[in-house]
Structures are given as C-alpha cells and as structure tokens.
Design an enzyme around this catalytic site. Structure first.
Site, mmCIF file in Angstrom:
data_model
loop_
_atom_site.group_PDB
_atom_site.id
_atom_site.type_symbol
_atom_site.label_atom_id
_atom_site.label_comp_id
_atom_site.label_asym_id
_atom_site.label_seq_id
_atom_site.Cartn_x
_atom_site.Cartn_y
_atom_site.Cartn_z
ATOM 1 N N ASP A 157 -26.201 -57.808 29.121
ATOM 2 C CA ASP A 157 -24.799 -58.157 28.870
ATOM 3 C C ASP A 157 -24.324 -57.624 27.525
ATOM 4 O O ASP A 157 -23.130 -57.679 27.218
ATOM 5 C CB ASP A 157 -24.604 -59.678 28.911
ATOM 6 C CG ASP A 157 -24.490 -60.210 30.325
ATOM 7 O OD1 ASP A 157 -24.399 -59.397 31.265
ATOM 8 O OD2 ASP A 157 -24.492 -61.439 30.502
ATOM 9 N N SER A 180 -20.591 -63.291 26.985
ATOM 10 C CA SER A 180 -20.595 -63.825 28.347
ATOM 11 C C SER A 180 -19.168 -63.984 28.847
ATOM 12 O O SER A 180 -18.227 -64.083 28.061
ATOM 13 C CB SER A 180 -21.304 -65.184 28.352
ATOM 14 O OG SER A 180 -21.157 -65.830 29.600
ATOM 15 N N THR A 232 -25.084 -66.407 38.604
ATOM 16 C CA THR A 232 -24.649 -67.535 37.790
ATOM 17 C C THR A 232 -24.370 -68.711 38.708
ATOM 18 O O THR A 232 -24.145 -68.536 39.907
ATOM 19 C CB THR A 232 -23.369 -67.166 36.995
ATOM 20 O OG1 THR A 232 -23.631 -66.024 36.180
ATOM 21 C CG2 THR A 232 -22.886 -68.292 36.113
#
Length: 572
Positions: free
Chosen positions: A429, A454, A389
């Site tokens: 995820d 998330s 990320t």
C-alpha cells in the site's frame, strides 16, 4: 392476585353463579436490548452478539468479531493484519485507534526496487516478505479492551477458538476466494494443510475444516495476553517466515515485532446537514475523503433530486474526483510527513473546492487543491488498489457505537503463514516508487517504522440532536470512502434504513472513467451520464462489501450486511 370472574353460562350449573379463577400468567417481559452487531460473516456476527448477551459492550463485541473473522474469513482480515477502531459514545465523545501495520526498521524508500533500480511486477512484490508489515490487530484489540472493554480478555477469544478447534464449514465466499487465489492461499504447507483437500484444490463448499494451529495461537494469547504474539517463539516464527521470503540482506526481525505499538489518533470530524461525522485520520485517507465528499455535496439538495436521479450520482462522482486528487498528493503516515488534515476538512476550503462542481456537466480535469498547511513539494505515488478487508460494527445498550475495519490487504495477503494465520501484504500500500516523474518525493513512500496509507473508513455518526445513530464502513480498497459516503447520503438525505443505504447502486470515478454497477437502474442511466460528460463508462458487478448498524425512525437498531454478499456468506 386472584380476581372475581363470571364463568361461561354453560358452566354455571356446576360451579354456581360465580367463581374465583386465577389470573392467566403474564407474558414474559420483552428481553432488554443489549445491542446488535454487523459483520461480513454470520458466524463472526454471532461471536459479537454472544459478548453482548454475556454483558459485554460494543468494544468487546467488535474484538470478538475481529478474532472470529481470522478463522472464518482468513482471506480478508485477521490477526495477521491490522485495522482501525472508531468508538463514538452517547455523550458525543469519540476515540480513534490505529492498529495499522508498520514497515521493518530496515525498510528504505527503495525497498521494492530491484538492484538495477527497476520496479518488479506487483505480483513479485506481493508474494514475498517485502510486502509484510508488522501485524497490529492484537495490539489494537488489547489497547481498546484495556481502555473500554468490560468482559475478561480471555472471554473475547472463546468463539474464535471454538471455530478453529472444532472446525467450521467452508462457505461460497471462502471457496471462491481460495479458488481464484489458489497459488497465494496455498503458498505454504501450513496453509495447504487445513484449507486444501488431498487433491491440492481448495476445500469444497460445505466441507468442515479445522485450523488447530490457529486455535492454539488464539488460546495462548487469550491466556497470556499480547506479549506472546509480539515477543518470544510466536514473534520469532513470524520474523523467520518473513525474512526467509525477503530478497534483501535484512528483512523483518523479532525486534521489529516487539517494538510495535497501537496508537490513539486524533479523529477526523465534519458535519453534514446537521449530522456529525467522525472517522479515522492518517495514516488512513478514508476519514478525510468521507468528510470531503460530503462537505462538497452539502450545497446541493440531493433529497429533492432523489436517489434515482442520474444528476445526484453525477454530483457524487465530481466530489469523489476532487477528494481523491487531494488524497493522492497529501495523505500518508502523519508521524513521518506533514498531512494538512485541518486544511483538507475545513468548511471554507470544501466550499471553495465544491465551487466548480456543476449539475450540468463534468469537470474537464481535476487537480489537488491548496489547503492551509499544504506542503508544496509533493508528487503523486503509484499505489495499487487495496483489496482484502472486512468491516464490522456494534452498538451496545448504552448507545455506544464501535466501527472497526480490519485487513490483510490482498486476498490471502502475502500468502505467507505463521502460527496458523495468513500474513498481510500491507507494505504494497506504500508507493513502490519513492519519487514521482519530476523527482519529487512521494508522501506515501516506504520508510522504516512507517505505516502505509489506507483507504479504510470506519465511521460513526450522530444526528442533529446529538444522538449516535450510525456506525458504518466497508471493504473494497479505494472504493471504501465512496461506499461509506454513499451510505451516509442514503441514510441522511433519503431517509433510508441502513440496509437500504448500503444497498444503493454503486458508482465511482476511476481516473478518466467511471464504473456503474451492473444489474441496477444505474446501468440504464449510462446515456444520461455520458451526456453529462462521463465518456468512459464501464458497467460491471460492484467490488464492494459495506456493513453498518443504525438507528431506525422508531428508535430501534438495525444490523445491515451488504446484500451483494448475503448468498456467498451463508453457511451451507
């Protein structure tokens, strides 16, 4: 204007008693403040600054950063993934936009299960088309630009196009990631072609690499808009790549890609010692977790305790544990399941949730609370830790803040590439098991069109006078809300600059244990924390990467990149 001056005595004989001398030229006026940018890579940061210098605003700058990171930080984020965009203005208005990836229409709760009902290894799920969600970053950028952008759309792409077309130098961050994840980074011939040398190994630090395919993709999107990404040949190339790597009869289709939309969401806001804190709501858990952690700590005088007091960080750990217990049970895509956002962030609920926290010792156990509106029949999921990320932030001359977090999930995502960029593995995820041990459904189960939960937590902060003062966020999977809350505590409670705040030692609760950052004073506090009940302690380097722009006491703005990555992101 000329004025009368007295000449030096030595010159009077030749010039007379007085003479007319021109006023020395005035110094050039100080450049007007156009804003500043924080990004994980200095070349992406420069792309954002270039937009500000051209008269653009914080939205323009953030989009240019996202695009440039696609080129120079391909292991972490980019147009093959998705993100969240949070904008906070000087008038107090806040807008949050969701560019999170979506599951293909064919996806069902048993998406990751083998035909016999078993669960394959995580690596098998990741390195396949099953893990790839429809990318959202281009749609998100387009939506944000149409609503708030100032410069022409094509202008935002020029720095990224130049980097991909003319080449950029491999820094240690990219080299280390490509070396540690060489199999994923080189999954496809296209990935190997530009990132790997003739020996099949990642290009060495200092090597200039060119990604011509990505340059062509970016140039076409710049000229023709997002239509060319989500429809036509480029969308079909993504769908073919993903479907070919999907061990199921139906995988991602071009129709899945053309159906994608970025969405404006209701922001999640709370207050902390008079400061207003706003972030992203579901499908992100980050905004809720940040508000919860801060809300549970507000009754403690952290300023008096100080930043080098083990008790401060013990309290921080306890608030984390309670917030994450709620996160696991309740947070998922609110388009598919009921998420009690208001109940989870209600001040009365957080006060009650905080009540068991004691400076004198660790809670023996934690469990999810019962906020107003909470569904009763829920099970914890088995979501793995998120990884790759990048967070970036910008402020412009008007004081408008943009906090944007972008991701492709793991380092190099799924390893699959199309059109010059890596495709995400965001669908991992989701909870790969749709039910818990008790048979109850998991909120974050896979469903067609759904967005996985998330941890990303792009956040904007206003001070008690209503002035925007901080845009902050982080990379690092489940550590993101903790990093973000820690930075806000440093900024608000301890009066630290943004650089000092994100540089604070990192400490986090993982299950029954805690992690202390190696090489910091916290390492020496292990015995004190153990005495407070934290028995399982791991000391290791912190897997964190925060970033921020913030207002200093003198009114100036500071850009801050996490000191833990400074050496690795330097360009040789």
């Amino acid at each position: 204007m000329e004025i009368l001056r007295f000449a030096p005595i030595a010159l009077l004989a030749g010039l007379g008693a007085c003479t007319t001398v021109a006023e020395p030229p005035a110094p050039p006026p100080a450049a007007a403040f156009v804003g500043t940018v924080s990004a994980a890579d200095p070349r992406a940061e420069e792309a954002g600054l270039a937009m500000l210098r051209q008269g653009g605003n914080a939205t323009d700058a953030a989009i240019a950063v996202m695009l440039a990171l696609t080129v120079v930080e391909p292991q972490s984020s980019g147009i093959g993934g998705g993100g969240f965009f949070v904008r906070g203005a000087a008038d107090g208005s806040v807008t949050t936009m969701d560019g999170r990836e979506t599951a293909p229409a064919a996806a069902t709760p048993d998406w990751f299960l083998a035909p016999d009902g078993g669960l394959p290894s995580f690596d098998q799920s990741q390195a396949s088309g099953l893990s790839v969600g429809v990318p959202g970053n281009i749609a998100l950028a387009w939506k944000a630009h149409r609503q708030y952008g100032k410069l022409p759309w094509a202008a935002l792409f020029q720095p990224a196009i130049a980097l991909a077309r003319d080449g950029f130098v491999v820094n240690r961050q990219l080299f280390n990631s490509a070396t540690a994840n060489a199999e994923l980074a080189g999954t496809t011939p296209a990935g190997r072609a530009w990132l790997m040398g003739a020996d099949g190994k990642p290009a060495a630090v200092g090597t200039r690499v060119v990604n011509a395919a990505l340059a062509a993709t970016l140039a076409e999107i710049a000229e023709r808009g997002p239509e060319v990404f989500y429809k036509g040949a480029r969308a079909e190339a993504i769908a073919r790549t993903v479907a070919a790597a999907t061990p199921r009869p139906r995988g991602m289709t071009a129709a899945d890609i053309s159906a994608y939309t970025a969405k404006e969401r209701e922001p999640v806001c709370g207050s902390y010692r008079g400061y207003r804190i706003c972030g992203m709501g579901p499908p992100s858990s980050g905004g809720i977790a940040v508000v919860q952690i801060l809300g549970m700590l507000e009754r403690f005088d952290l300023k008096a305790l100080g930043p080098q007091n083990p008790t401060t960080w013990h309290l921080f750990l306890e608030a984390q544990r309670l917030a994450y217990a709620d996160r696991e049970l309740y947070v998922a895509d609110a388009d598919f399941v009921t998420v009690p956002v208001r109940g989870l962030t209600d001040r009365a609920y957080l006060s009650e949730r905080s009540r068991p926290i004691s400076p004198g010792g660790r809670l023996a156990s934690v469990a999810p609370g019962r906020p107003a509106g909470a569904p009763l029949a829920r099970a914890d999921g088995d979501e793995p830790a998120e990884n790759g990320t990048s967070h970036f932030a910008a402020v412009d001359a008007s004081g408008t803040l943009v906090s944007y977090t972008s991701t492709i999930e793991a380092a190099f995502g799924s390893g699959l590439t199309a059109n010059g960029f890596y495709l995400n593995n965001e669908l991992t995820d989701f909870s790969r098991k749709p039910t818990g041990a008790d048979g109850k459904l998991v909120a974050n189960r896979v469903e067609g069109g759904k967005r996985p939960r998330s941890s990303m937590a792009p956040t904007v902060v206003w001070d008690p006078q209503g002035r925007p003062v901080l845009a902050v966020g982080a990379a690092g999977g489940p550590t993101i809300p903790v990093q973000t809350a820690r930075a806000i505590i440093g900024f608000v409670d301890f009066g630290l600059s943004p650089r000092e705040a994100i540089g604070l030692p990192f400490v986090m609760s993982f299950g029954e244990g805690i992690m202390l950052e190696k090489g910091t004073w916290l390492e020496g506090a292990a015995e004190r924390l153990r005495a407070l009940g934290h028995r399982q302690i791991v000391v290791r380097p912190a897997p964190v990467k925060a970033g921020a722009v913030g207002r200093l006491a003198d009114g100036s703005w500071q850009s801050a990149r996490d000191p833990r990555v400074e050496t690795n992101v330097e360009v040789p």
